[in-house]
Design an enzyme around this catalytic site. Structure first.
Site: not given
Ligand code: 13P
Ligand code: G3H
Ligand code: ZN
Length: 361
Positions: A233, A142, A50, A83
């Protein structure tokens, strides 16, 4: 083994009817633990970072770390994915840093909080696919806003996600719009909204169809049978992991995640990428708590990080088995980015009309 693109990996997954977990990484322990599991299961894997992870670890550290784990486990195809990229510039720097796939999350404005409109989402996503595909890199987009169908709230956590109340329409991706969105943006994979949200507190009870709308996934797959779908998620938030945390001084409130059988139902309907971060956090934190609570005199980080890594490895192996990912690493040979770029240029990777065109065998 060279890194693999998301597009090639998910084309293979579609051909063979399996799903690929996308695990978030921020540090060496997570990267090693996930790769150990992938190697043991002969599973290809998506390691995703991320914006928070890139800030925490730096792109240079992430790049070398991923190079290191692919050298340690040379038989595992690894897709390195951004991400929730919040704007084209974030995607551009990720591509520069060696990511083989980027998510342009245009469902929210660049602040990562405000729901965006259709025109904005299409414009930013298309600008990223044009730039990324020219370099052979894949793109996830998305459509729809992640949030709870129970409360109607966005899934704001750790500074990311929609804020405040959302309408039912925003929380559920419309299948006809999904088709138009993929046609207009040319994304390789589409993340959809149907009741999942980030973090540990997804559902206040075991979810049924009223709060986890798997029928929406099925309807989108019906319209877009050749497009790879992504479930964000998708942590299961296992009770046993909550219990370990609470037994050793944690304070988690009772909660439910996405049951594995619902994800398996999704995999039967075009879900190819399954995002999991929270379960990894829970697995590691439970062991850190256990060791430090059980032996308050301990101060060697290896003594709590090793059990934490082992717990993460166990979790990942379970998901590779449950999603059918196991056994597929050795069946894929990653194509070079230049070859992917050539295929995009000839139009042979049209996400709406072309099915599984990049077989690894
Ligand atoms: P979770 O919080 O359910 O693990 O989802 C992670 C996610 O979607 C990261 O993009
Ligand atoms: O999108 C959510 C992921 O769990 C990444 O989380 O932004 O805290 O690294 P983060
Ligand atoms: Zn996500």
């Amino acid at each position: 083994m060279p890194r693999i693109t998301l597009r090639q990996l998910l084309d293979h997954a579609a051909e063979k009817s399996y799903g690929v977990p996308a695990f978030n990484i921020n540090n060496m322990e997570q990267a090693l633990a996930i790769m150990f599991a992938a190697n043991d299961c002969d599973a290809p894997v998506i390691l995703q970072a991320s914006r928070g992870a890139r800030n925490y670890a730096t792109d240079i550290m992430l790049r070398h770390m991923i190079d290191a784990v692919t050298e340690i486990y040379p038989n595992i195809p690894v897709c390195v994915h951004l991400d929730h990229g919040n704007e084209p510039e974030t995607c551009r720097t990720a591509i520069e840093a060696g990511f083989t796939s980027v998510m342009m999350d245009g469902s929210l404005l660049a602040d990562g909080k405000t729901p965006a409109d259709w025109a904005y989402n299409v414009a930013v996503t298309r600008s990223v696919t044009d730039a990324a595909h020219a370099r052979g890199v894949s793109v996830e987009g998305e459509l729809g806003v992640l949030g709870s169908l129970e409360t109607g709230m966005g899934d704001q956590e750790d500074g990311h996600g929609a804020e405040g109340q959302l309408s039912h329409d925003q929380l559920l991706t419309d299948p006809d719009e999904a088709l138009k969105f993929v046609e207009a943006t040319k994304v390789d994979a589409l993340a959809v909204a149907m009741g999942t949200s980030h973090g540990a507190y997804k559902f206040s009870r075991k979810p049924d169809g009223s709060v986890l709308a798997m029928n929406v996934i099925e309807a989108i797959h019906h319209k877009l049978p050749n497009t790879h779908l992504v479930m964000h998620g998708s942590s299961t938030v296992p009770e046993e992991l909550q219990d370990i945390i609470n037994r050793f001084g944690g304070e988690m409130k009772p909660t439910w995640g996405v049951p594995v059988d619902e994800i398996q139902r999704g995999i039967k309907s075009g879900v190819r990428k399954v995002n999991i971060d929270t379960d990894c956090r829970l697995a590691m934190t439970g062991q850190v708590r256990r060791v430090l609570m059980s032996d308050p005199a301990e101060f060697d980080p290896r003594k709590y990080l090793k059990p934490a890594m082992d717990a993460l490895t166990r979790l990942c192996k379970q998901r590779f088995e449950e999603f059918g990912t196991s056994g597929n690493a050795s069946r894929i040979r990653p194509l070079p980015l230049a070859e992917m770029a050539k295929r995009y240029a000839t139009g042979s990777l049209d996400p709406v009309h072309v099915a599984g065109c990049v077989s690894g065998e």
